[in-house]
Scaffold this active site. Sequence first.
Site, PDB file in Angstrom:
ATOM      1  N   ASP A  64       0.872  -1.160   0.000  1.00  0.00           N
ATOM      2  CA  ASP A  64       0.000   0.000   0.000  1.00  0.00           C
ATOM      3  C   ASP A  64       0.925   1.231   0.000  1.00  0.00           C
ATOM      4  O   ASP A  64       2.124   1.106   0.298  1.00  0.00           O
ATOM      5  CB  ASP A  64      -0.873  -0.034   1.261  1.00  0.00           C
ATOM      6  CG  ASP A  64      -1.697   1.213   1.420  1.00  0.00           C
ATOM      7  OD1 ASP A  64      -2.333   1.618   0.435  1.00  0.00           O
ATOM      8  OD2 ASP A  64      -1.691   1.808   2.519  1.00  0.00           O
ATOM      9  N   LEU A  65       0.408   2.380  -0.337  1.00  0.00           N
ATOM     10  CA  LEU A  65       1.256   3.578  -0.395  1.00  0.00           C
ATOM     11  C   LEU A  65       1.087   4.478   0.832  1.00  0.00           C
ATOM     12  O   LEU A  65       1.982   4.617   1.665  1.00  0.00           O
ATOM     13  CB  LEU A  65       0.920   4.371  -1.667  1.00  0.00           C
ATOM     14  CG  LEU A  65       1.633   5.713  -1.823  1.00  0.00           C
ATOM     15  CD1 LEU A  65       3.124   5.522  -2.071  1.00  0.00           C
ATOM     16  CD2 LEU A  65       1.021   6.505  -2.984  1.00  0.00           C
ATOM     17  N   ASP A  66      -0.123   5.067   0.917  1.00  0.00           N
ATOM     18  CA  ASP A  66      -0.373   6.068   1.962  1.00  0.00           C
ATOM     19  C   ASP A  66      -0.332   5.422   3.355  1.00  0.00           C
ATOM     20  O   ASP A  66      -1.105   4.516   3.639  1.00  0.00           O
ATOM     21  CB  ASP A  66      -1.762   6.701   1.744  1.00  0.00           C
ATOM     22  CG  ASP A  66      -1.836   7.468   0.431  1.00  0.00           C
ATOM     23  OD1 ASP A  66      -0.911   8.232   0.142  1.00  0.00           O
ATOM     24  OD2 ASP A  66      -2.821   7.289  -0.312  1.00  0.00           O
ATOM     25  N   THR A 108       1.504  10.081   3.922  1.00  0.00           N
ATOM     26  CA  THR A 108       0.547  11.009   3.321  1.00  0.00           C
ATOM     27  C   THR A 108      -0.811  10.945   4.025  1.00  0.00           C
ATOM     28  O   THR A 108      -1.648  11.819   3.813  1.00  0.00           O
ATOM     29  CB  THR A 108       0.346  10.683   1.833  1.00  0.00           C
ATOM     30  OG1 THR A 108       0.432   9.275   1.695  1.00  0.00           O
ATOM     31  CG2 THR A 108       1.390  11.342   0.965  1.00  0.00           C
ATOM     32  N   LYS A 151      -9.125   5.641   5.835  1.00  0.00           N
ATOM     33  CA  LYS A 151      -7.844   5.093   5.371  1.00  0.00           C
ATOM     34  C   LYS A 151      -8.097   3.927   4.427  1.00  0.00           C
ATOM     35  O   LYS A 151      -8.885   3.028   4.728  1.00  0.00           O
ATOM     36  CB  LYS A 151      -6.986   4.640   6.553  1.00  0.00           C
ATOM     37  CG  LYS A 151      -6.369   5.794   7.290  1.00  0.00           C
ATOM     38  CD  LYS A 151      -5.350   5.316   8.302  1.00  0.00           C
ATOM     39  CE  LYS A 151      -4.743   6.492   9.043  1.00  0.00           C
ATOM     40  NZ  LYS A 151      -3.920   6.047  10.187  1.00  0.00           N
ATOM     41  N   SER A 207      -2.404   0.469  -4.456  1.00  0.00           N
ATOM     42  CA  SER A 207      -2.938   1.618  -3.717  1.00  0.00           C
ATOM     43  C   SER A 207      -4.266   2.096  -4.283  1.00  0.00           C
ATOM     44  O   SER A 207      -4.505   1.977  -5.488  1.00  0.00           O
ATOM     45  CB  SER A 207      -1.918   2.767  -3.797  1.00  0.00           C
ATOM     46  OG  SER A 207      -2.510   3.984  -3.399  1.00  0.00           O
ATOM     47  N   ALA A 208      -5.088   2.644  -3.416  1.00  0.00           N
ATOM     48  CA  ALA A 208      -6.367   3.200  -3.859  1.00  0.00           C
ATOM     49  C   ALA A 208      -6.201   4.602  -4.443  1.00  0.00           C
ATOM     50  O   ALA A 208      -7.110   5.152  -5.052  1.00  0.00           O
ATOM     51  CB  ALA A 208      -7.331   3.271  -2.677  1.00  0.00           C
ATOM     52  N   LYS A 260     -11.010  -0.907  -1.990  1.00  0.00           N
ATOM     53  CA  LYS A 260     -10.779  -1.756  -0.820  1.00  0.00           C
ATOM     54  C   LYS A 260     -11.934  -1.518   0.155  1.00  0.00           C
ATOM     55  O   LYS A 260     -12.388  -0.386   0.260  1.00  0.00           O
ATOM     56  CB  LYS A 260      -9.456  -1.384  -0.123  1.00  0.00           C
ATOM     57  CG  LYS A 260      -8.210  -1.544  -0.996  1.00  0.00           C
ATOM     58  CD  LYS A 260      -6.992  -0.959  -0.279  1.00  0.00           C
ATOM     59  CE  LYS A 260      -5.785  -0.888  -1.191  1.00  0.00           C
ATOM     60  NZ  LYS A 260      -4.620  -0.223  -0.603  1.00  0.00           N
ATOM     61  N   GLU A 287      -0.004  -3.253   4.624  1.00  0.00           N
ATOM     62  CA  GLU A 287      -1.134  -2.310   4.705  1.00  0.00           C
ATOM     63  C   GLU A 287      -1.207  -1.587   6.042  1.00  0.00           C
ATOM     64  O   GLU A 287      -0.862  -2.161   7.066  1.00  0.00           O
ATOM     65  CB  GLU A 287      -2.441  -3.105   4.573  1.00  0.00           C
ATOM     66  CG  GLU A 287      -3.090  -3.061   3.228  1.00  0.00           C
ATOM     67  CD  GLU A 287      -3.635  -1.682   2.837  1.00  0.00           C
ATOM     68  OE1 GLU A 287      -3.717  -0.784   3.688  1.00  0.00           O
ATOM     69  OE2 GLU A 287      -3.980  -1.518   1.660  1.00  0.00           O
ATOM     70  N   ASP A 288      -1.711  -0.363   6.030  1.00  0.00           N
ATOM     71  CA  ASP A 288      -1.938   0.349   7.296  1.00  0.00           C
ATOM     72  C   ASP A 288      -3.430   0.574   7.552  1.00  0.00           C
ATOM     73  O   ASP A 288      -3.787   1.181   8.560  1.00  0.00           O
ATOM     74  CB  ASP A 288      -1.237   1.716   7.292  1.00  0.00           C
ATOM     75  CG  ASP A 288      -1.953   2.706   6.394  1.00  0.00           C
ATOM     76  OD1 ASP A 288      -2.336   2.309   5.273  1.00  0.00           O
ATOM     77  OD2 ASP A 288      -2.141   3.861   6.813  1.00  0.00           O
TER      78      ASP A 288
HETATM   79  C1  BG6 Z   1      -5.656   5.644  -0.061  1.00  0.00           C
HETATM   80  C2  BG6 Z   1      -5.759   6.444   1.217  1.00  0.00           C
HETATM   81  O1  BG6 Z   1      -4.359   5.145  -0.202  1.00  0.00           O
HETATM   82  O2  BG6 Z   1      -5.968   6.442  -1.185  1.00  0.00           O
HETATM   83  C3  BG6 Z   1      -7.134   7.067   1.323  1.00  0.00           C
HETATM   84  O3  BG6 Z   1      -5.525   5.611   2.312  1.00  0.00           O
HETATM   85  C4  BG6 Z   1      -7.410   7.890   0.076  1.00  0.00           C
HETATM   86  O4  BG6 Z   1      -7.192   7.841   2.480  1.00  0.00           O
HETATM   87  C5  BG6 Z   1      -7.263   7.026  -1.154  1.00  0.00           C
HETATM   88  O5  BG6 Z   1      -8.726   8.430   0.132  1.00  0.00           O
HETATM   89  C6  BG6 Z   1      -7.479   7.802  -2.455  1.00  0.00           C
HETATM   90  O6  BG6 Z   1      -6.422   8.701  -2.612  1.00  0.00           O
HETATM   91  P1  BG6 Z   1      -6.379   9.876  -3.682  1.00  0.00           P
HETATM   92  O7  BG6 Z   1      -4.933  10.292  -3.649  1.00  0.00           O
HETATM   93  O8  BG6 Z   1      -6.776   9.285  -5.000  1.00  0.00           O
HETATM   94  O9  BG6 Z   1      -7.317  10.909  -3.215  1.00  0.00           O
HETATM   95 MG    MG Z   2      -2.753   3.199   3.460  1.00  0.00          MG
END
Ligand code: BG6
Ligand code: MG
Length: 218
Positions: free
Chosen positions: A10-12, A18, A46, A115-116, A146, A170-171
């Site tokens: 996962d990224l964020d 972030t 999240k 990542s989402a 997710k 994942e977090d």
């Molecule tokens: C996920 C975050 O990685 O990405 C969420 O955990 C976030 O909080 C989602 O809403 C979408 O991110 P973005 O950058 O497309 O707004």
């Molecule tokens: Mg995350």
Amino acid sequence: MKKEIGFIFDLDGVIVDTAKYHYLAWRNLANSLDFDFSEEQNEQLKGVSRVKSLEILLEIGKIKLSEEKKETLLIEKNKEYLEYVYKMTSDEILPGVNQLLTFLEINNIKFVLGSASKNAQLILKKVGLLERFTAIVDGNDVSKAKPNPEVFLIGAKKLNMNAENCVVVEDAIAGVQAANTANMVSIGIGDENVLSEADYNFNDMAAITTDFLKNLIN
Ligand code: BG6
Ligand code: MG
């Protein structure tokens, strides 16, 4: 014997922090609609998509808005979020990430992003990690957010691996659930009480030891 495994990150909140920028931008938006939004409530956002995040936020604030207004708010939120992103440098890579990626590279273990976020490529570029990933699967590639496992199943395809041989880091609760549904090994980063559904838990990426990784491969 060495097992063929692959990692999906996962990224964020895992690679970079972030999550705090997302929170600040959502809280600002909530405040502009006259309600407050706590860090505890932020846990629900999240891992879930931008659109779904707004839905959850509006539910918390008990606010109903037109589709048009929601579109405007989504654009505003992302604009504010990107102001933080544009300032990012490699200093914001979370502790332990570089070491873990280097360990995987040395051991010929491939890794992809799952990542989402629709901003994933930009963020990885900003912190100088984009080129190290075998593939990027992000919010632009999926139709189901997710906890639906779609993002990780596409990740497994990019790794050319069966789901059982994929390890997800994942977090977010939604992310751990997605990994579990996909039949992958789940590693939860953060509060173990929040991420109790994960197969393994670590406080942060730096806490993942090479002994743990060696056990996973052998
Ligand atoms: C996920 C975050 O990685 O990405 C969420 O955990 C976030 O909080 C989602 O809403 C979408 O991110 P973005 O950058 O497309 O707004
Ligand atoms: Mg995350």
